[in-house]
Motif scaffolding. Structure first.
Motif, mmCIF file in Angstrom:
data_model
loop_
_atom_site.group_PDB
_atom_site.id
_atom_site.type_symbol
_atom_site.label_atom_id
_atom_site.label_comp_id
_atom_site.label_asym_id
_atom_site.label_seq_id
_atom_site.Cartn_x
_atom_site.Cartn_y
_atom_site.Cartn_z
ATOM 1 N N TYR A 147 0.835 -1.202 0.000
ATOM 2 C CA TYR A 147 0.000 0.000 0.000
ATOM 3 C C TYR A 147 0.873 1.256 0.000
ATOM 4 O O TYR A 147 0.619 2.220 -0.747
ATOM 5 N N LEU A 148 1.910 1.269 0.816
ATOM 6 C CA LEU A 148 2.778 2.436 0.896
ATOM 7 C C LEU A 148 3.386 2.792 -0.456
ATOM 8 O O LEU A 148 3.454 3.970 -0.828
ATOM 9 N N ASP A 149 3.828 1.767 -1.199
ATOM 10 C CA ASP A 149 4.489 2.102 -2.468
ATOM 11 C C ASP A 149 3.553 2.043 -3.677
ATOM 12 O O ASP A 149 4.004 2.029 -4.830
ATOM 13 N N GLY A 150 2.243 2.018 -3.396
ATOM 14 C CA GLY A 150 1.273 2.189 -4.467
ATOM 15 C C GLY A 150 0.850 0.944 -5.204
ATOM 16 O O GLY A 150 0.116 1.033 -6.204
ATOM 17 N N LYS A 151 1.277 -0.220 -4.746
ATOM 18 C CA LYS A 151 0.849 -1.459 -5.396
ATOM 19 C C LYS A 151 -0.614 -1.791 -5.062
ATOM 20 O O LYS A 151 -1.270 -2.520 -5.811
ATOM 21 N N LEU A 152 -1.093 -1.273 -3.932
ATOM 22 C CA LEU A 152 -2.473 -1.474 -3.508
ATOM 23 C C LEU A 152 -3.082 -0.144 -3.090
ATOM 24 O O LEU A 152 -2.388 0.696 -2.502
ATOM 25 N N THR A 153 -4.366 0.024 -3.351
ATOM 26 C CA THR A 153 -5.091 1.133 -2.743
ATOM 27 C C THR A 153 -5.466 0.730 -1.321
ATOM 28 O O THR A 153 -5.370 -0.456 -0.958
ATOM 29 N N ALA A 154 -5.905 1.683 -0.537
ATOM 30 C CA ALA A 154 -6.338 1.374 0.822
ATOM 31 C C ALA A 154 -7.501 0.390 0.805
ATOM 32 O O ALA A 154 -7.572 -0.535 1.619
ATOM 33 N N GLU A 155 -8.401 0.572 -0.158
ATOM 34 C CA GLU A 155 -9.552 -0.312 -0.271
ATOM 35 C C GLU A 155 -9.125 -1.722 -0.682
ATOM 36 O O GLU A 155 -9.655 -2.712 -0.164
ATOM 37 N N ASN A 205 11.562 5.654 -2.505
ATOM 38 C CA ASN A 205 10.361 5.476 -3.322
ATOM 39 C C ASN A 205 9.424 6.690 -3.266
ATOM 40 O O ASN A 205 8.278 6.608 -3.708
ATOM 41 N N ASN A 206 9.950 7.793 -2.741
ATOM 42 C CA ASN A 206 9.180 9.049 -2.657
ATOM 43 C C ASN A 206 7.819 8.852 -1.986
ATOM 44 O O ASN A 206 6.779 9.288 -2.492
ATOM 45 N N ILE A 207 7.832 8.180 -0.843
ATOM 46 C CA ILE A 207 6.599 7.862 -0.121
ATOM 47 C C ILE A 207 6.410 8.827 1.047
ATOM 48 O O ILE A 207 7.305 9.001 1.876
ATOM 49 N N GLN A 211 1.188 10.656 5.573
ATOM 50 C CA GLN A 211 -0.040 10.915 4.819
ATOM 51 C C GLN A 211 -0.741 9.623 4.425
ATOM 52 O O GLN A 211 -1.963 9.483 4.552
ATOM 53 N N LYS A 212 0.040 8.657 3.957
ATOM 54 C CA LYS A 212 -0.529 7.375 3.512
ATOM 55 C C LYS A 212 -1.170 6.616 4.668
ATOM 56 O O LYS A 212 -2.267 6.051 4.530
ATOM 57 N N MET A 213 -0.500 6.573 5.804
ATOM 58 C CA MET A 213 -1.032 5.810 6.926
ATOM 59 C C MET A 213 -2.274 6.482 7.517
ATOM 60 O O MET A 213 -3.208 5.801 7.954
#
Length: 223
Positions: A147-155, A205-207, A211-213
């Motif tokens: 999720y952090l590196d964009g392979k998955l959305t939160a959903e 990975n510019n994460i 914000q993501k968490m």
């Protein structure tokens, strides 16, 4: 891309949910000690999982490591000593778990993937081992990193988490695991080396991890 050693339980959980690709997308090399396949999986996995797992081994997605390989590479004494030491350290730990971590150590794997999160088990102990050279990750922590590196959305993450828990009858609260993940890698790490590893991973990975968490926690609250 990293190298990982696998424990029995996480193999069964991911293959049951048809989510084994999480391993192959995340890790450059996935290794398993032969004993885990010939004894642990043989006893605990059903025929369908065994067939799929063996197919992945044949296709080179998973490398099975036997004693001959370890001896030929001059690593058997080190491996044997680690097995002996961890049998003393770990409380109520089966041999598969001990072999998985010992293999990770001798091969220089950065990760041990295990869903054995009981107190005094491999995941618990390695997190608390000062300057450990092996990072233990449970299936849900792999999902958090995806999720952090964009392979998955939160959903997507929430859906995948629920699927694994459902098919393997796991009683795990995702909200508590997200909080533990944040404590572990940012706010209150057991080992500063893990915090450093996560910072370097996010930076490279510019994460924006904070914000993501926060976004993930909001999605969980709304579901």
């Amino acid at each position: 891309m990293m190298q990982a050693s696998l424990d029995t339980n996480v193999i069964i959980h991911l293959y049951k949910a048809d989510m084994q690709s999480v391993l192959f997308k995340r890790f450059k090399n996935v290794v398993i000690y032969e004993f885990i396949r010939t004894h642990e999986l043989e006893r605990h996995a059903d025929d369908e999982i065994l067939s799929l797992f063996d197919q992945d081994c044949k296709q080179g997605r998973i490398e099975m490591i036997d004693d001959k390989y370890i001896r030929d590479n001059g690593l058997f004494k080190l491996f044997d000593n680690l097995v002996r030491d961890y049998r003393i350290i770990f409380d109520d730990c089966d041999l598969g778990e001990i072999y998985a971590i010992s293999l990770a150590k001798i091969l220089g794997c950065i990760c041990l993937v295990t869903d054995d999160i009981k107190e005094k088990g491999p995941h618990y102990t390695l997190m608390r081992e000062a300057e450990s050279d092996v990072i233990p990750l449970a299936f849900y922590e792999l999902l958090f990193i995806d999720y952090l590196d964009g392979k998955l959305t939160a959903e997507n993450l929430l859906s995948h988490f629920n699927l694994v828990c459902e098919v393997s009858c796991l009683n795990i609260d995702i909200e508590s695991k997200v909080k533990a993940f944040i404590r572990r890698f940012w706010t209150s790490p057991y080992d500063e080396a893990e915090k450093t590893w996560m910072k370097e991973y996010c930076d490279s990975n510019n994460i924006n991890a904070k914000q993501k968490m926060k976004k993930l926690q909001k999605v969980i609250e709304n579901n």
